[in-house]
Design a protein around this motif. Structure first.
Motif, PDB file in Angstrom:
ATOM      1  N   ASP A  68      -4.102  -0.876 -19.307  1.00  0.00           N
ATOM      2  CA  ASP A  68      -3.153  -1.938 -19.616  1.00  0.00           C
ATOM      3  C   ASP A  68      -2.325  -2.323 -18.393  1.00  0.00           C
ATOM      4  OD1 ASP A  68      -1.671   0.360 -19.400  1.00  0.00           O
ATOM      5  OD2 ASP A  68      -0.395  -0.054 -21.142  1.00  0.00           O
ATOM      6  N   LEU A  69      -2.743  -1.820 -17.219  1.00  0.00           N
ATOM      7  CA  LEU A  69      -2.088  -2.097 -15.944  1.00  0.00           C
ATOM      8  C   LEU A  69      -0.672  -1.515 -15.875  1.00  0.00           C
ATOM      9  CD1 LEU A  69      -3.352  -5.718 -15.176  1.00  0.00           C
ATOM     10  CD2 LEU A  69      -4.299  -3.523 -14.457  1.00  0.00           C
ATOM     11  N   ALA A  70      -0.462  -0.405 -16.574  1.00  0.00           N
ATOM     12  CA  ALA A  70       0.778   0.353 -16.390  1.00  0.00           C
ATOM     13  C   ALA A  70       0.809   0.851 -14.949  1.00  0.00           C
ATOM     14  CB  ALA A  70       0.839   1.523 -17.366  1.00  0.00           C
ATOM     15  N   PHE A  71       2.011   1.066 -14.437  1.00  0.00           N
ATOM     16  CA  PHE A  71       2.190   1.368 -13.022  1.00  0.00           C
ATOM     17  C   PHE A  71       3.186   2.505 -12.871  1.00  0.00           C
ATOM     18  CE2 PHE A  71       4.388   0.289  -8.915  1.00  0.00           C
ATOM     19  CZ  PHE A  71       3.293   0.396  -8.067  1.00  0.00           C
ATOM     20  N   ARG A  72       2.946   3.376 -11.902  1.00  0.00           N
ATOM     21  CA  ARG A  72       3.914   4.407 -11.531  1.00  0.00           C
ATOM     22  C   ARG A  72       4.224   4.245 -10.048  1.00  0.00           C
ATOM     23  NH1 ARG A  72       5.858   9.560 -12.695  1.00  0.00           N
ATOM     24  NH2 ARG A  72       6.140   8.677 -14.769  1.00  0.00           N
ATOM     25  N   ALA A  83       0.846  -1.198   0.000  1.00  0.00           N
ATOM     26  CA  ALA A  83       0.000   0.000   0.000  1.00  0.00           C
ATOM     27  C   ALA A  83       0.879   1.244   0.000  1.00  0.00           C
ATOM     28  CB  ALA A  83      -0.915  -0.007   1.218  1.00  0.00           C
ATOM     29  N   GLY A  84       0.553   2.172  -0.889  1.00  0.00           N
ATOM     30  CA  GLY A  84       1.283   3.426  -0.949  1.00  0.00           C
ATOM     31  C   GLY A  84       2.565   3.383  -1.751  1.00  0.00           C
ATOM     32  N   THR A  85       2.866   2.258  -2.393  1.00  0.00           N
ATOM     33  CA  THR A  85       4.100   2.155  -3.168  1.00  0.00           C
ATOM     34  C   THR A  85       3.959   2.706  -4.581  1.00  0.00           C
ATOM     35  OG1 THR A  85       3.471  -0.103  -3.798  1.00  0.00           O
ATOM     36  CG2 THR A  85       4.965   0.138  -1.913  1.00  0.00           C
ATOM     37  N   GLY A  86       2.718   2.930  -5.031  1.00  0.00           N
ATOM     38  CA  GLY A  86       2.497   3.431  -6.375  1.00  0.00           C
ATOM     39  C   GLY A  86       1.056   3.221  -6.789  1.00  0.00           C
ATOM     40  N   VAL A  87       0.758   3.560  -8.047  1.00  0.00           N
ATOM     41  CA  VAL A  87      -0.617   3.453  -8.538  1.00  0.00           C
ATOM     42  C   VAL A  87      -0.636   2.892  -9.958  1.00  0.00           C
ATOM     43  CG1 VAL A  87      -1.504   5.319  -7.096  1.00  0.00           C
ATOM     44  CG2 VAL A  87      -0.571   5.844  -9.361  1.00  0.00           C
ATOM     45  N   LEU A  88      -1.692   2.180 -10.267  1.00  0.00           N
ATOM     46  CA  LEU A  88      -1.939   1.776 -11.650  1.00  0.00           C
ATOM     47  C   LEU A  88      -2.414   3.003 -12.411  1.00  0.00           C
ATOM     48  CD1 LEU A  88      -3.755  -1.622 -11.004  1.00  0.00           C
ATOM     49  CD2 LEU A  88      -1.407  -1.299 -11.837  1.00  0.00           C
ATOM     50  N   THR A  89      -1.899   3.177 -13.622  1.00  0.00           N
ATOM     51  CA  THR A  89      -2.183   4.419 -14.351  1.00  0.00           C
ATOM     52  C   THR A  89      -2.989   4.234 -15.626  1.00  0.00           C
ATOM     53  OG1 THR A  89      -0.090   4.272 -15.557  1.00  0.00           O
ATOM     54  CG2 THR A  89      -0.069   5.454 -13.445  1.00  0.00           C
ATOM     55  N   GLY A  90      -3.347   3.011 -15.971  1.00  0.00           N
ATOM     56  CA  GLY A  90      -4.096   2.822 -17.205  1.00  0.00           C
ATOM     57  C   GLY A  90      -4.705   1.444 -17.317  1.00  0.00           C
ATOM     58  N   PRO A 119       4.187   6.458 -17.227  1.00  0.00           N
ATOM     59  CA  PRO A 119       4.535   5.366 -18.138  1.00  0.00           C
ATOM     60  C   PRO A 119       3.375   4.997 -19.036  1.00  0.00           C
ATOM     61  CG  PRO A 119       4.038   4.479 -15.983  1.00  0.00           C
ATOM     62  CD  PRO A 119       4.007   5.978 -15.849  1.00  0.00           C
ATOM     63  N   ARG A 120       3.705   4.634 -20.264  1.00  0.00           N
ATOM     64  CA  ARG A 120       2.675   4.137 -21.166  1.00  0.00           C
ATOM     65  C   ARG A 120       2.464   2.644 -20.997  1.00  0.00           C
ATOM     66  NH1 ARG A 120       5.128   6.533 -26.612  1.00  0.00           N
ATOM     67  NH2 ARG A 120       6.998   5.895 -25.465  1.00  0.00           N
ATOM     68  N   ARG A 121       3.429   1.995 -20.393  1.00  0.00           N
ATOM     69  CA  ARG A 121       3.321   0.558 -20.138  1.00  0.00           C
ATOM     70  C   ARG A 121       4.213   0.197 -18.969  1.00  0.00           C
ATOM     71  NH1 ARG A 121       7.882  -1.927 -22.035  1.00  0.00           N
ATOM     72  NH2 ARG A 121       9.145  -0.731 -23.489  1.00  0.00           N
TER      73      ARG A 121
END
Length: 242
Positions: A201-205, A192-199, A231-233
């Motif tokens: 396609d399950l891209a991650f930041r 928890a709190g390490t990052g987020v999914l951004t799209g 990230p785009r992917r």
């Protein structure tokens, strides 16, 4: 209570199937014992051999970079088959007795075992989290080099998201359950709190960085918290020595 244990033959079949996805998904099942040792032995020595191999491969001069890259590769080899077996076969692997190759990072379960995800009282997410995090915590305890705990947590999350992204690309029909399980895992415990999914396609930041950019020929990964743009992917970088 209904017995949740899956037959060994079913677990072995699931492992063989997901190994066919390639790369990090290949967790060996059974076979000869020669050439393998309990992964706990490697944890106790802090993966010093794999960290040294990373240093040779990438010509790094910072031990924490070597350790981070080795740990990230190991996290990917744990999360990928565990996630795939749960999503594709409804089996939560039991990683007790896990072994590592004497000459590299490959992993093996000499006696495959697991439980059916739909028979677990609390669902599969907590069980998956405990299996993988238990191994990564044991590795962290044995490290001979100081690395920020949240950096290692970020590596785990990055490995999980990379596994999910790769699995979605290979098996797009499982998008719904895969997305739901990945999202729940990323909101569990140390993830928890390490990052987020951004799209979709399950891209991650991630909010941290694996330090690969500090290697002489390194760079910032696609999900790096230090990157300028989202990230785009997801990025799957195998930086360990085969």
């Amino acid at each position: 209570m209904q017995d949740a244990r899956a037959p060994a033959a079913s677990v072995t079949a699931a492992l063989h199937d997901v190994a066919g996805l390639g790369g990090f998904f290949d967790l060996r099942a059974g076979g000869p014992d020669d050439g393998w040792h309990p992964v706990a032995r490697s944890y106790a020595t802090g993966f010093t051999d794999l960290a040294a191999a990373v240093a040779r491969l990438h010509r790094t001069t910072e031990p924490r970079v070597d350790v981070s890259i080795a740990q990230l590769g190991h996290a990917a080899r744990l999360w990928s088959p565990v996630l795939a077996c749960a999503v594709l076969h409804g089996i939560v692997l039991d990683l007790e007795g896990l072994q590592r190759a004497d000459d590299g990072p490959a992993l093996r379960l000499p006696r495959p075992a697991g439980r059916y995800a739909d028979r677990l009282d609390d669902g599969p997410a907590r069980a998956l989290y405990e299996q993988v995090t238990g191994h990564l915590s044991a590795l962290a305890e044995g490290l001979r080099v100081k690395v920020a705990p949240r950096l290692l947590d970020g590596n785990s999350a990055s490995a999980l998201a990379g596994a999910a992204h790769a699995l979605l690309a290979l098996r797009p029909a499982v998008r719904g359950p895969l997305t739901a399980l990945t999202t729940e895992l990323l909101d569990t415990g140390r993830l928890a709190g390490t990052g987020v999914l951004t799209g979709p396609d399950l891209a991650f930041r991630r909010v941290s960085c694996c330090l690969y950019y500090r290697a002489p020929n390194g760079s910032k990964c696609g999900d790096c918290g230090l990157a300028d743009r989202p990230p785009r992917r997801a990025t799957r970088r195998d930086t360990s020595v085969r």
